[in-house]
Design an enzyme around this catalytic site. Structure first.
Site, PDB file in Angstrom:
ATOM      1  N   HIS A  24       0.819  -1.223   0.000  1.00  0.00           N
ATOM      2  CA  HIS A  24       0.000   0.000   0.000  1.00  0.00           C
ATOM      3  C   HIS A  24       0.849   1.268   0.000  1.00  0.00           C
ATOM      4  O   HIS A  24       0.315   2.362  -0.226  1.00  0.00           O
ATOM      5  CB  HIS A  24      -0.930   0.032   1.214  1.00  0.00           C
ATOM      6  CG  HIS A  24      -1.969  -1.043   1.219  1.00  0.00           C
ATOM      7  ND1 HIS A  24      -2.866  -1.224   0.188  1.00  0.00           N
ATOM      8  CD2 HIS A  24      -2.255  -2.003   2.140  1.00  0.00           C
ATOM      9  CE1 HIS A  24      -3.656  -2.247   0.469  1.00  0.00           C
ATOM     10  NE2 HIS A  24      -3.299  -2.740   1.639  1.00  0.00           N
ATOM     11  N   ASP A  31      -4.309 -13.121   3.604  1.00  0.00           N
ATOM     12  CA  ASP A  31      -5.533 -12.683   4.267  1.00  0.00           C
ATOM     13  C   ASP A  31      -6.797 -12.971   3.468  1.00  0.00           C
ATOM     14  O   ASP A  31      -7.885 -12.547   3.864  1.00  0.00           O
ATOM     15  CB  ASP A  31      -5.464 -11.203   4.653  1.00  0.00           C
ATOM     16  CG  ASP A  31      -4.802 -10.341   3.600  1.00  0.00           C
ATOM     17  OD1 ASP A  31      -4.440 -10.860   2.530  1.00  0.00           O
ATOM     18  OD2 ASP A  31      -4.634  -9.133   3.846  1.00  0.00           O
ATOM     19  N   ASP A  87      -2.581 -10.749  -2.192  1.00  0.00           N
ATOM     20  CA  ASP A  87      -3.169 -10.255  -0.949  1.00  0.00           C
ATOM     21  C   ASP A  87      -4.652  -9.959  -1.185  1.00  0.00           C
ATOM     22  O   ASP A  87      -5.057  -9.613  -2.294  1.00  0.00           O
ATOM     23  CB  ASP A  87      -2.448  -8.972  -0.529  1.00  0.00           C
ATOM     24  CG  ASP A  87      -2.779  -8.514   0.879  1.00  0.00           C
ATOM     25  OD1 ASP A  87      -1.987  -8.775   1.792  1.00  0.00           O
ATOM     26  OD2 ASP A  87      -3.844  -7.874   1.062  1.00  0.00           O
ATOM     27  N   HIS A  97      -6.280  -7.491  -0.262  1.00  0.00           N
ATOM     28  CA  HIS A  97      -6.437  -6.066  -0.569  1.00  0.00           C
ATOM     29  C   HIS A  97      -5.699  -5.729  -1.865  1.00  0.00           C
ATOM     30  O   HIS A  97      -4.648  -6.294  -2.150  1.00  0.00           O
ATOM     31  CB  HIS A  97      -5.878  -5.203   0.562  1.00  0.00           C
ATOM     32  CG  HIS A  97      -6.436  -5.508   1.910  1.00  0.00           C
ATOM     33  ND1 HIS A  97      -5.885  -6.452   2.747  1.00  0.00           N
ATOM     34  CD2 HIS A  97      -7.510  -4.984   2.562  1.00  0.00           C
ATOM     35  CE1 HIS A  97      -6.595  -6.503   3.868  1.00  0.00           C
ATOM     36  NE2 HIS A  97      -7.583  -5.638   3.780  1.00  0.00           N
TER      37      HIS A  97
END
Length: 310
Positions: free
Chosen positions: A123, A247, A160, A162
């Site tokens: 990120h 995740d 991931d 996200h």
């Protein structure tokens, strides 16, 4: 031979009660060390990243800001990212692990590497911290491979849960680094739509695969396989980097997409196959998310054993 980068220094990055904390990686560190003793896996020591290498992704001003913020005691460096006085050094050590791994793999001193590091990175943008991330570990590694080690094409595969918005921003107009992200749809930053494909020299080198919650494990794996094969054929990478967040696991408290631990062995095999076809087998995997300590350890075990047996 697979290299394992893991060190107690990563426990010194104190984030309080955030899901991304030192406790989450402890079982994984123990499991990885056990695997290293019995598989074709060697643990390696390394140094933190140099300023010259780090500045290929992040501005001097931002790097200085992170350093001074940590030195002044830390706290919320962004809305969802917490640091402590040790965090700056720990983050530089994490980036250093990825850079050393890239050097070792590109120079054919090992075949694959896994970096069990924190804080995560995907990120982080050139000028900002976000989503538990300070510096973009895989992005710095990719730039090192291109700028210093003579490669012309690198592929980053981000599984991931996200979207890797920071990585996408960094390489949005970069024709040499491909970025593929499979992630939960309309989640977190609400970026990563299928329409986002890059711009300028990077047009067509970004691919996003948003996945709806409730998608079956089998369909998820099918989507992933098709996307990776398509992007690999387009980029023809000489090195593959994995932003390996775990995740999407069914027991993850943040992102769950319903995957089981063993599904990560399958995802790993897909990446190893395209790396074998295009990149002489070169793969560097870097930990991103994964917030259930037990599930994370299981996922990493499947991931590492697959990497070690290939």
């Amino acid at each position: 031979m697979i290299l394992l980068y893991s060190d107690p220094v990563f426990l010194k990055h104190d984030t309080g009660d955030l899901p991304e904390n030192a406790t989450r990686i402890l079982p994984a560190m123990r499991r990885a060390s056990q695997i290293a003793m019995h598989a074709h896996c060697r643990q390696r020591s390394w140094n933190e990243v140099t300023d010259t290498v780090l500045e290929r992704v992040h501005s001097q001003q931002y790097i200085r800001f992170v350093k001074e913020f940590c030195e002044q005691g830390g706290g919320h460096i962004s809305e969802d990212t917490v640091v402590c006085p040790e965090s700056y050094g720990v983050a530089r050590k994490a980036v250093g692990a990825v850079c050393d791994a890239v050097e070792q793999i590109v120079q054919d001193k090992a075949e694959r590497a896994f970096c069990l590091v924190r804080p995560p990175g995907h990120h982080a943008a050139p000028e900002s911290a976000l989503g538990f991330c300070l510096f973009n570990n895989v992005a710095v590694g990719a730039r090192l491979a291109i700028r210093e080690l003579g490669l012309e094409r690198v592929l980053i595969v981000d599984w991931d849960v996200h979207h890797g918005d920071g990585t996408q921003e960094i390489f949005w107009e970069d024709g040499q680094v491909g970025f593929l992200s499979i992630h939960r749809s309309s989640f977190y930053q609400n970026t990563g739509t299928a329409a986002e494909t890059g711009a300028g020299k990077g047009l067509g080198t970004t691919m996003n695969v948003p996945v709806e919650s409730g998608t079956s494990r089998e369909h998820y794996c099918e989507l992933f396989t098709a996307a990776v094969e398509q992007m690999a054929a387009r980029i023809r990478p000489q090195l593959v980097l994995i932003s390996a967040g775990f995740d999407a696991h069914k027991d993850d408290p943040i992102g769950s997409l319903g995957l089981e631990s063993e599904d990560y062995a399958r995802l790993t095999r897909v990446v190893l196959e395209i790396a074998k076809t295009h990149a002489n087998g070169r793969v560097v995997s870097v930990l991103e998310g994964g917030y259930n300590p037990g599930a994370l350890a299981e996922c990493i075990e499947h991931h590492l054993l697959e990497m070690a047996s290939a």
